[in-house]
Scaffold this active site. Structure first.
Site, PDB file in Angstrom:
ATOM      1  N   ASP A  23      12.695   3.654  -8.015  1.00  0.00           N
ATOM      2  CA  ASP A  23      13.786   3.224  -7.135  1.00  0.00           C
ATOM      3  C   ASP A  23      13.301   3.966  -5.837  1.00  0.00           C
ATOM      4  O   ASP A  23      12.589   4.938  -5.899  1.00  0.00           O
ATOM      5  CB  ASP A  23      14.971   4.112  -7.814  1.00  0.00           C
ATOM      6  CG  ASP A  23      16.343   3.501  -7.056  1.00  0.00           C
ATOM      7  OD1 ASP A  23      16.335   2.492  -6.293  1.00  0.00           O
ATOM      8  OD2 ASP A  23      17.278   4.092  -7.189  1.00  0.00           O
ATOM      9  N   ARG A  36      13.260  -3.907   4.192  1.00  0.00           N
ATOM     10  CA  ARG A  36      13.383  -3.762   2.871  1.00  0.00           C
ATOM     11  C   ARG A  36      12.160  -4.127   1.955  1.00  0.00           C
ATOM     12  O   ARG A  36      11.580  -3.662   1.015  1.00  0.00           O
ATOM     13  CB  ARG A  36      14.685  -3.953   2.170  1.00  0.00           C
ATOM     14  CG  ARG A  36      15.798  -3.134   2.592  1.00  0.00           C
ATOM     15  CD  ARG A  36      17.111  -3.420   2.219  1.00  0.00           C
ATOM     16  NE  ARG A  36      17.244  -3.435   0.521  1.00  0.00           N
ATOM     17  CZ  ARG A  36      17.320  -2.300  -0.011  1.00  0.00           C
ATOM     18  NH1 ARG A  36      18.160  -1.077   0.730  1.00  0.00           N
ATOM     19  NH2 ARG A  36      17.362  -2.139  -1.237  1.00  0.00           N
ATOM     20  N   HIS A  40       9.326  -2.880  -0.684  1.00  0.00           N
ATOM     21  CA  HIS A  40       8.830  -3.532  -2.088  1.00  0.00           C
ATOM     22  C   HIS A  40       7.759  -3.778  -2.006  1.00  0.00           C
ATOM     23  O   HIS A  40       7.165  -3.636  -3.314  1.00  0.00           O
ATOM     24  CB  HIS A  40      10.033  -4.697  -2.193  1.00  0.00           C
ATOM     25  CG  HIS A  40      11.310  -4.525  -2.410  1.00  0.00           C
ATOM     26  ND1 HIS A  40      11.952  -3.541  -3.230  1.00  0.00           N
ATOM     27  CD2 HIS A  40      12.312  -5.125  -1.954  1.00  0.00           C
ATOM     28  CE1 HIS A  40      13.230  -3.507  -3.138  1.00  0.00           C
ATOM     29  NE2 HIS A  40      13.637  -4.575  -2.272  1.00  0.00           N
ATOM     30  N   THR A  69      19.710  -6.987 -14.105  1.00  0.00           N
ATOM     31  CA  THR A  69      20.519  -8.011 -14.076  1.00  0.00           C
ATOM     32  C   THR A  69      21.703  -8.010 -12.947  1.00  0.00           C
ATOM     33  O   THR A  69      22.312  -9.066 -12.696  1.00  0.00           O
ATOM     34  CB  THR A  69      21.520  -8.193 -15.341  1.00  0.00           C
ATOM     35  OG1 THR A  69      21.813  -6.796 -15.944  1.00  0.00           O
ATOM     36  CG2 THR A  69      20.509  -8.732 -16.673  1.00  0.00           C
ATOM     37  N   LEU A 134      -3.309  -0.099 -23.326  1.00  0.00           N
ATOM     38  CA  LEU A 134      -1.770   0.064 -22.923  1.00  0.00           C
ATOM     39  C   LEU A 134      -1.010  -0.994 -23.257  1.00  0.00           C
ATOM     40  O   LEU A 134      -1.504  -2.388 -22.548  1.00  0.00           O
ATOM     41  CB  LEU A 134      -2.010   0.475 -21.582  1.00  0.00           C
ATOM     42  CG  LEU A 134      -0.736   0.740 -20.664  1.00  0.00           C
ATOM     43  CD1 LEU A 134       0.241   1.723 -21.018  1.00  0.00           C
ATOM     44  CD2 LEU A 134      -0.995   0.948 -19.159  1.00  0.00           C
TER      45      LEU A 134
HETATM   46  C1  IPE Z   1      17.644   0.177 -10.709  1.00  0.00           C
HETATM   47  O1  IPE Z   1      17.700   0.383  -9.618  1.00  0.00           O
HETATM   48  C2  IPE Z   1      16.955  -1.154 -10.922  1.00  0.00           C
HETATM   49  C3  IPE Z   1      15.690  -1.143 -10.526  1.00  0.00           C
HETATM   50  C4  IPE Z   1      14.773  -0.125 -10.311  1.00  0.00           C
HETATM   51  C5  IPE Z   1      14.885  -2.452 -10.725  1.00  0.00           C
HETATM   52  P1  IPE Z   1      18.941   0.244  -8.466  1.00  0.00           P
HETATM   53  O2  IPE Z   1      18.742   0.483  -7.203  1.00  0.00           O
HETATM   54  O3  IPE Z   1      19.450  -1.426  -8.614  1.00  0.00           O
HETATM   55  O4  IPE Z   1      20.222   0.761  -9.060  1.00  0.00           O
HETATM   56  P2  IPE Z   1      21.575   1.485  -8.507  1.00  0.00           P
HETATM   57  O5  IPE Z   1      22.254   0.212  -7.806  1.00  0.00           O
HETATM   58  O6  IPE Z   1      21.305   2.526  -7.452  1.00  0.00           O
HETATM   59  O7  IPE Z   1      22.281   2.083  -9.656  1.00  0.00           O
HETATM   60  C1  IPE Z   2      13.952  -0.232  -6.232  1.00  0.00           C
HETATM   61  O1  IPE Z   2      14.222   0.241  -4.680  1.00  0.00           O
HETATM   62  C2  IPE Z   2      13.493  -1.663  -6.495  1.00  0.00           C
HETATM   63  C3  IPE Z   2      14.635  -2.468  -7.012  1.00  0.00           C
HETATM   64  C4  IPE Z   2      15.747  -2.394  -7.262  1.00  0.00           C
HETATM   65  C5  IPE Z   2      14.146  -3.897  -7.161  1.00  0.00           C
HETATM   66  P1  IPE Z   2      15.545  -0.291  -4.182  1.00  0.00           P
HETATM   67  O2  IPE Z   2      15.253  -1.586  -3.430  1.00  0.00           O
HETATM   68  O3  IPE Z   2      16.778  -0.207  -5.038  1.00  0.00           O
HETATM   69  O4  IPE Z   2      15.593   0.983  -3.104  1.00  0.00           O
HETATM   70  P2  IPE Z   2      16.733   1.693  -2.477  1.00  0.00           P
HETATM   71  O5  IPE Z   2      17.446   2.490  -3.742  1.00  0.00           O
HETATM   72  O6  IPE Z   2      17.670   0.749  -1.911  1.00  0.00           O
HETATM   73  O7  IPE Z   2      16.211   2.688  -1.789  1.00  0.00           O
HETATM   74 MG    MG Z   3      17.830   1.429  -5.738  1.00  0.00          MG
END
Ligand code: IPE
Ligand code: IPE
Ligand code: MG
Length: 242
Positions: A23, A36, A40, A69, A134
């Site tokens: 995250d 954003r 990624h 999801t 792995l």
């Molecule tokens: C959890 O992160 C999902 C992934 C890392 C793929 P999110 O960024 O979606 O979670 P919330 O919304 O902060 O709980």
């Molecule tokens: C995690 O990073 C990746 C996915 C959920 C796919 P985020 O996109 O949730 O990044 P933040 O939480 O907005 O910083």
């Molecule tokens: Mg996030």
């Protein structure tokens, strides 16, 4: 070799299964005035390094949360970009793994995924199915609650056809997407958020949790080592006394 002799890690006590909620990509990009999507992209580079580090450490299972999801609720451009990155990741997976003994498994509901991703998943899973170094598990369109719903439906079907007479924990585990995979020993979440966000909610009931403030694109093998060191300093009791 990423882990040198001076590492304080106890190589006899490496977690068998590490799960990671990757995250913070969006915040990483925002801090730099980038889109954003760039976050990624950088996050996907981090993932390659962490997979390699786990391989070098002899971790048997690594499960990463790539798309939940709930992530469909993001703007369409971001979802499209994430799907594109995941597609590229799968396409290049074998070249990136440089012949390493890594088996790739994808968990989650595939019905909603674009066809090109589903065929890449099938191809990579098949191609790496004989590897046993792995096990690298990618959670894609994964939701812990949906996984349990799917398991319950499968069990209901078994009962309807008289295939089973008893429901127990073992049976439920066997009906989850993670059947045959041991529960995570260590679950890491980056970016300072202190929640599971629907990740492996059944499987993590006795996992050791490690929360890091580091945003995923900045997460390095050194941070992974810190998480494992923390894990190694803990006493797992599983409800008993020691
Ligand atoms: C959890 O992160 C999902 C992934 C890392 C793929 P999110 O960024 O979606 O979670 P919330 O919304 O902060 O709980
Ligand atoms: C995690 O990073 C990746 C996915 C959920 C796919 P985020 O996109 O949730 O990044 P933040 O939480 O907005 O910083
Ligand atoms: Mg996030």
């Amino acid at each position: 070799m990423l882990f040198k002799k001076q590492s304080k890690l106890d190589m006899e006590n490496i977690p068998e299964h590490i799960a990671i909620i990757m995250d913070g990509n969006g915040r990483w990009a925002k801090k730099r005035g980038l889109s954003r999507s760039m976050g990624h992209r950088e996050g996907s580079r981090t993932l390659k390094k962490i997979v390699e580090a786990c391989y070098d450490l002899g971790v048997k299972y690594l499960t990463v949360y790539a798309f939940s999801t709930e992530n469909w609720s993001r703007p369409k451009e971001e979802v499209d970009e994430l799907m594109k990155l995941l597609y590229e990741y799968l396409q290049n997976a074998e070249r990136e793994l440089k012949g390493k003994n890594v088996r790739i498994i994808v968990i989650g509901d595939r019905k909603k995924l674009p066809d090109n991703i589903v065929s890449e998943i099938n191809r990579v899973e098949e191609k790496t199915s004989h590897n046993h170094g792995l096990n690298f598990i990618i959670a894609l369109n994964y939701g812990g609650r949906q996984e349990i719903v799917d398991a319950v439906n499968a069990i209901a079907e078994d009962i309807r056809y008289g295939r089973i007479t008893e429901i127990n924990e073992e049976l439920i585990s066997q009906r989850l997407y993670t059947r045959g995979i041991p529960d995570p020993d260590l679950l890491i979440r980056t970016s300072g958020e202190l929640r599971l966000s629907n990740f492996l909610i059944w499987q993590s009931s006795y996992s050791e949790l490690f929360f890091s403030d580091v945003l995923w694109p900045d997460f390095t093998p050194k941070h992974l080592e810190e998480a494992i060191l923390s894990y190694q300093g803990r006493q797992r009791r599983f409800g008993g006394v020691k």
